[in-house]
Enzyme design. Structure first.
Site, short mmCIF file in Angstrom:
data_model
loop_
_atom_site.label_atom_id
_atom_site.label_comp_id
_atom_site.label_asym_id
_atom_site.label_seq_id
_atom_site.Cartn_x
_atom_site.Cartn_y
_atom_site.Cartn_z
N THR A 197 0.84 -1.18 0.00
CA THR A 197 0.00 0.00 0.00
C THR A 197 0.88 1.24 0.00
OG1 THR A 197 -1.77 1.19 1.17
CG2 THR A 197 -0.19 -0.04 2.53
N GLU B 63 -5.10 -2.12 5.25
CA GLU B 63 -4.66 -2.77 6.47
C GLU B 63 -5.76 -3.57 7.18
OE1 GLU B 63 -1.98 0.78 5.78
OE2 GLU B 63 -4.09 0.27 5.50
N LYS C 163 -7.92 23.43 7.67
CA LYS C 163 -8.02 24.32 8.83
C LYS C 163 -7.94 25.76 8.34
CE LYS C 163 -6.42 25.04 13.56
NZ LYS C 163 -5.47 24.63 14.62
N TRP D 186 -12.22 23.89 11.47
CA TRP D 186 -11.93 22.71 10.67
C TRP D 186 -13.02 22.51 9.63
CZ3 TRP D 186 -7.35 20.39 11.04
CH2 TRP D 186 -6.61 20.57 12.21
#
Length: 560
Positions: A189, A336, A446, A451
């Protein structure tokens, strides 16, 4: 350690290890005559499939493959790949599914790092292989894969051509029992920096993942995603997390399987029609390509159930697919995690609600599948409440999560810090168990101390009637720290600029769905948005492109 009761089994009691061979034996038990199909070139029954897996096991064993050796595959999605997914780990070897969309340098790195011993190479990839063969350090033998008439190639230590080798091999193989914790598969990956990382899974993990995925997709009826009478066609590369692990489920259940080879939207539509496909999975960009194909014009894809993963499913794509008869279901996972972690599930409470509310939940990452634990933590590792509002990093536990990165101890410890697998995704959990992915930690914007979720902004922008595709990233701003920048592909016959985008987003600001400072002040109109090797938005590349355009004063930037 908790003291529990353990009873000594009978001396002759068989302790059945969880091995991939158990999955193979089930399919032919249920549906001997169901077909495995490859493009318009090959079709055969499950009985023949089992024989071919045994033949391949004999070919590999005769070529000197031993338990623990790594066998690599460079192929498009095919019946051959499916055979390798079983035969290689069933003889105790490790299957390395090579990402053929990586650069030659990265492919070379992964092959040397994985200690590949034998490589099965599709003739289409001979130029890549010829370019790196001199730098391969562990490869000893090669096998040629081809759809054409030419059965020879200039490959070092060529054992032979796949079909010819199988034809000369025995259709019987006594697959042994061994430790279920033996590594079965590995692949690599890519991240934002450094070399690709090796992810690996054991037989036990793959069997448990298969059972968990089958129970979620086959038992939860909202609607039921994949049952024994479905026709399955993957539109996710088999080199990427075993095509999300679904081929193992399909084989275990004896489902008809259709493999399209190299992805071509026109061919995919043709196979859907001819083979009566009812279930697939893919990333959003691939689905858009299929729906926009010439062969798909005026086609109603009624009854086609598709799991969307890899990238967030926005409302615009969901509605567009629904209008064409496609039932989309969002799911979540990563390399994963083997990969399935969660899948959208409409419980009784949601089924009793409005259509709009159901859609809102259908496009979220979904509810954890059986055996998965999910939690949200803050930057200090403290657990946050499942209130649908508190945002933090999503962390996971499940029997099938990779236990680390191959030969990367420091990165493995970072992945499993605190005993939970860290996803790098910002998310919320609500009291119904729904995971809502808000962004990648590295992609959150940000601006002015606030955010902004690039995923939420992309969803709202995608609802503009003139937007066919969108990507939003944060770019440096001297006053606000960062500002959102939108990369747009316009639909045919539409024009877009920053002003029209602002007008489109104003109602969402008034409804409280978007902060006014989240409206992009700059956009770029492009014909194509950069993607990764598995079809995700390549935001690292997008940021670099934007920086170069700004430095050059590109004329196609639109600014408010």
């Amino acid at each position: 350690m908790l003291q529990t009761r353990v009873i000594q089994p009978a001396d002759n009691a068989y302790q059945a290890p969880l091995l991939i061979k158990r999955l193979l034996l089930s399919g032919s038990r249920y549906e001997k005559t169901r077909e495995i199909v490859y493009r318009d070139l090959v079709r055969y029954s499950y009985l023949t499939f089992n024989e071919r897996v045994a033949r391949l096991a004999n070919v590999l064993t005769n070529a000197g493959v031993k338990p623990g050796d790594t066998v690599a595959v460079m192929d498009w999605d095919s019946h051959r790949y499916l055979e390798c997914m079983f035969a290689v780990p069933m003889i105790g070897a490790v299957l390395h599914t090579i990402n053929i969309r990586l650069s030659p340098e990265q492919i070379l790195y992964t092959m040397n790092h994985a200690d590949d011993r034998v490589v099965l190479v599709n003739s289409e990839f001979l130029p890549i292989y010829q370019g790196i063969k001199g730098a391969l350090t562990t490869v000893e033998k090669t096998i040629l894969l081809t759809d054409g008439a030419d059965k020879t190639a200039d490959l070092p230590n060529l054992v032979g051509e796949y079909e010819q080798l199988l034809a000369g091999a025995s259709p019987q193989y006594d697959f042994p029992d061994f430790d279920e914790n033996s590594v079965a598969t590995t692949f690599y990956t890519t991240g934002t920096t450094g070399n690709p990382k090796g992810v690996y899974f054991t037989h036990r993990q793959l069997v448990l993942h298969t059972m968990g995925m089958a129970s979620m997709m086959g038992a939860v009826h909202t609607p039921r995603l994949m049952a024994n009478d479905d026709v399955y066609m993957p539109i996710t590369p088999m080199f990427h997390v075993h095509a999300w692990g679904v081929p193992y489920v399909a084989t275990m259940l004896g489902i008809k399987q259709v493999y399209p080879g190299r992805y071509d939207p026109e061919l995919l539509v043709g196979l859907w029609k001819k083979e009566k496909v009812t279930f697939s999975h893919c990333v959003p960009t691939i689905l858009q390509m299929v729906m926009n194909a010439k062969a798909a014009q005026d086609v109603e894809f009624n009854g086609w159930k598709i799991i969307i993963g890899g990238s967030s499913l926005n409302r615009s794509l969901y509605e567009a697919a629904k209008a064409r008869g496609i039932h989309l279901t969002a799911a979540y996972g990563m390399s994963e995690t083997c990969p399935m972690i969660s899948c959208a599930h409409m419980n009784d409470e949601l089924l009793a609600g409005s259509e709009d509310e159901r859609t809102t939940y259908k496009i979220k990452a979904g509810v954890p599948v059986p055996l998965v634990e999910a939690a949200i933590i803050d930057a200090d590792g403290n657990f946050l409440p499942a209130d649908g509002e508190s945002q933090g990093e999503l962390v996971l536990r499940a029997p099938w999560l990779t236990q680390g990165y191959f030969r990367e101890p420091q990165k493995s410890e970072e992945l499993w810090e605190g005993g939970w697998l860290h996803t790098g995704d910002v998310a919320t959990l609500d009291n119904m168990g729904f995971i809502d992915i808000r962004d990648r930690i590295k992609d959150v914007i940000k601006t002015g101390g606030e955010w902004i979720s690039s995923l939420e902004l992309e969803d709202l922008v995608s609802r503009h009637p003139g937007v066919r595709e969108v990507a939003v990233v944060g770019i440096p701003d001297p006053q606000w720290g960062e500002r959102p920048f939108a990369l747009l592909v316009a639909r045919e016959g539409h024009t877009l600029d920053a002003k029209s985008l602002k007008e489109h987003l104003k109602p969402f600001v008034e409804q409280g769905l978007l902060s006014k400072w989240a409206i992009p002040s700059q956009i770029a109109l492009v014909t194509e948005i950069p993607k990764t090797s598995v079809g995700k938005l390549d935001k690292k590349r997008i940021r670099l492109d934007i920086a170069q355009w700004q430095e050059a004063g590109s004329a196609f930037l639109s600014t408010l």
